[in-house]
Enzyme design. Structure first.
Site, PDB file in Angstrom:
ATOM      1  CE  LYS A   1      -3.917   1.972   2.410  1.00 19.22           C
ATOM      2  NZ  LYS A   1      -5.041   1.814   3.762  1.00 19.22           N
TER       3      LYS A   1
ATOM      4  CB  SER B   1      -8.210   3.608   2.430  1.00 23.95           C
ATOM      5  OG  SER B   1      -7.411   3.018   3.753  1.00 23.95           O
TER       6      SER B   1
ATOM      7  CB  SER C   1      -8.205   0.625   5.542  1.00 20.36           C
ATOM      8  OG  SER C   1      -9.083   2.039   5.373  1.00 20.36           O
TER       9      SER C   1
HETATM   10  N1  GLN Z   1     -13.169   3.757   5.770  1.00 21.33           N
HETATM   11  C1  GLN Z   1     -12.859   4.337   7.103  1.00 21.33           C
HETATM   12  C2  GLN Z   1     -12.530   5.957   7.052  1.00 21.33           C
HETATM   13  O1  GLN Z   1     -12.651   6.380   5.915  1.00 21.33           O
HETATM   14  C3  GLN Z   1     -11.520   3.785   7.573  1.00 21.33           C
HETATM   15  C4  GLN Z   1     -10.182   3.846   6.910  1.00 21.33           C
HETATM   16  C5  GLN Z   1      -9.197   3.153   7.462  1.00 21.33           C
HETATM   17  O2  GLN Z   1      -9.246   2.103   8.077  1.00 21.33           O
HETATM   18  N2  GLN Z   1      -8.027   3.773   7.011  1.00 21.33           N
HETATM   19  O3  GLN Z   1     -12.097   6.309   7.869  1.00 21.33           O
END
Ligand code: GLN
Length: 453
Positions: free
Chosen positions: A74, A149, A173
């Protein structure tokens, strides 16, 4: 091939690291244009590393479990000498000056990095549409999002563009994209894996973890990246591994099966419960603070985001847009360099931390967080593991929720509680999520492998 299968093949000289890397690079060349899972491919480095591995094997060395394993990383995890942009414009030319702890560990173990993968900007989002470099598509259905994400990493594994990958999970994420792309994703216990070299989103929640094709592969990667690191004071010594996990009872939290859960998903989770009941005792349990977790997260996370994002001022890091004076330079650099969702969260965060509102929002959210953690503690007094859905719906269409942040945030309703409590959770290709007490990852692996059979 899975990591385990590849390892066997490598040991028995049925394949070479080079041959394997080349087959992945070919697949990436063919499919990444439409998928947009990778932002950059490290072709030259990957081939060089593969050559080194093959030479060591030819000289008679016994290959380690991760030798030659081609991984996707990532874009918020630093690899020295490579760009790490967190899919943001503001870090578009930022070259990492050191390796993340997990990268050092994997390099030592002989893994090969194929490239850096797309994500929501600074890991804020649930669909990978918040990337400054275009959305990633779900390889199972190209009209749909891969989740986020870590959408690029999940899509790369699901599409066969990497053997496995690393992601990060602050509020879901790793697990939400794993569920959407039907692969395995592990959010380790907070503190099990060092955050050194991870571009911070919300530091009290962030964890790096594996995305893989099988539970066994996720376990291999977890064992390789976990452990104490001096550079992250919240990381801890690895707990003794190897001993049997001894899972007997699994709890089903009734709050995860209420309104908003898609009927199809409920049906597939019910089938998983039925399978688990062949081996484990199943108990209905209650996690009464589940409904409060999302609003709590959307206070604490932006508060930490606003603090972590302060360093991107166009002076110390990243792209600078010059203004008349310093303040104008900050405003222009941040206004140009940061996307809408990131700016929304910085604003929210500075608001909840401001003098007049700190007690009303931030302190209160901290107290709610303690209650969410208390829920899990109480539940784990009566069960060894918890099983729940990872996501309330199946993958949505690209563009469907992009203008409705609340609908997007609701995608994380089942993943966020584990982050707030710091407990580990494993998502399976079926979309089921197993949750364990702190540092009991091996329980997840045990039940996960049973379900995989
Ligand atoms: N989708 C969640 C957010 O927008 C989690 C993001 C993440 O785990 N980095 O905050």
């Amino acid at each position: 091939m899975t990591i385990l299968e590849f390892h066997e093949a490598l040991k028995n000289k049925k394949t070479s690291a080079r041959e394997t890397v080349i087959s992945y690079l070919d697949k990436i060349k063919k499919e990444n244009k439409k998928l947009n899972a990778y932002l950059e491919v490290f072709e030259k480095d990957a081939l060089e590393r593969a050559k080194e591995i093959d030479e060591k094997i030819a000289s008679g060395e016994e290959p380690g479990e991760l030798w030659g394993v081609p991984l996707a990383i990532k874009d918020n995890i630093l690899i020295r000498g490579k760009i790490a942009s967190a899919a943001s414009k503001i870090l578009g030319n930022y070259v990492a000056s050191y390796d993340a702890f997990v990268i050092k560990k994997l390099q030592k173990a002989g893994a090969i990095f194929l490239g850096r993968t797309n994500m929501d900007e600074f890991a804020m989002g649930s669909s990978t549409e918040n990337s400054a470099y275009g959305p990633t598509k779900n390889p199972r259905d190209m009209s749909r999002v891969p989740g986020g994400s870590s959408g690029g990493s999940a899509a790369a594994v699901a599409g066969g563009l990497a053997m496995a990958a690393l992601g990060s999970d602050t509020g879901g994420s790793i697990r939400q994209p794993a569920a959407f792309c039907e692969v395995v994703g592990l959010k380790p216990t907070y503190g099990a894996v060092s955050r050194s070299g991870l571009i911070a989103m919300a530091s009290s929640l962030d964890q790096i973890g594996p995305i893989a094709q099988t539970v066994e592969d996720a376990e291999i990667l977890f064992n390789a990246i976990s452990g104490k690191d001096e550079m992250d004071s919240t990381s801890v010594l690895k707990k003794s591994s190897g001993a049997a996990a001894k899972v007997k009872t699994i709890g089903i939290p009734k709050e995860y099966f209420g309104e908003g859960l898609d009927a199809g998903i409920k049906k597939s989770i019910d089938a998983i419960i039925k399978k688990l009941s062949q081996k484990y005792e199943i108990k209905e349990i209650s996690l009464p603070r589940t409904a409060d977790a999302l609003s709590c997260y959307y206070i604490i996370m932006p508060a930490e985001v606003s603090s972590n994002m302060a360093r991107y001022d166009g002076v110390r890091y990243g792209a600078r847009e010059n203004g008349e004076d310093l303040v104008e330079t900050y405003k222009k650099s941040r206004g140009e360099g940061l996307g809408l969702e990131v700016r929304r969260r910085v604003l929210l965060g500075t608001y909840v931390l401001s003098a007049g509102y700190y007690d009303a929002y931030y302190s209160k959210a901290q107290r709610v967080r303690a209650l969410v953690a208390e829920d899990f503690k109480k539940a784990f007094a009566g069960v060894d593991l918890i099983l729940a859905p990872t996501v309330p719906t199946s993958p949505f269409k690209i563009g469907e929720k992009i203008n409705d942040p609340m609908a997007m945030y609701l995608s994380d309703i089942y993943t966020i509680p584990a982050n707030l409590a710091g407990v580990p959770a494993l998502t399976l290709p079926s979309g089921a999520q197993l949750i364990a007490p702190h540092f009991e990852e091996r329980r997840l692996f045990e039940a996960g492998k049973f379900l995989e059979q």
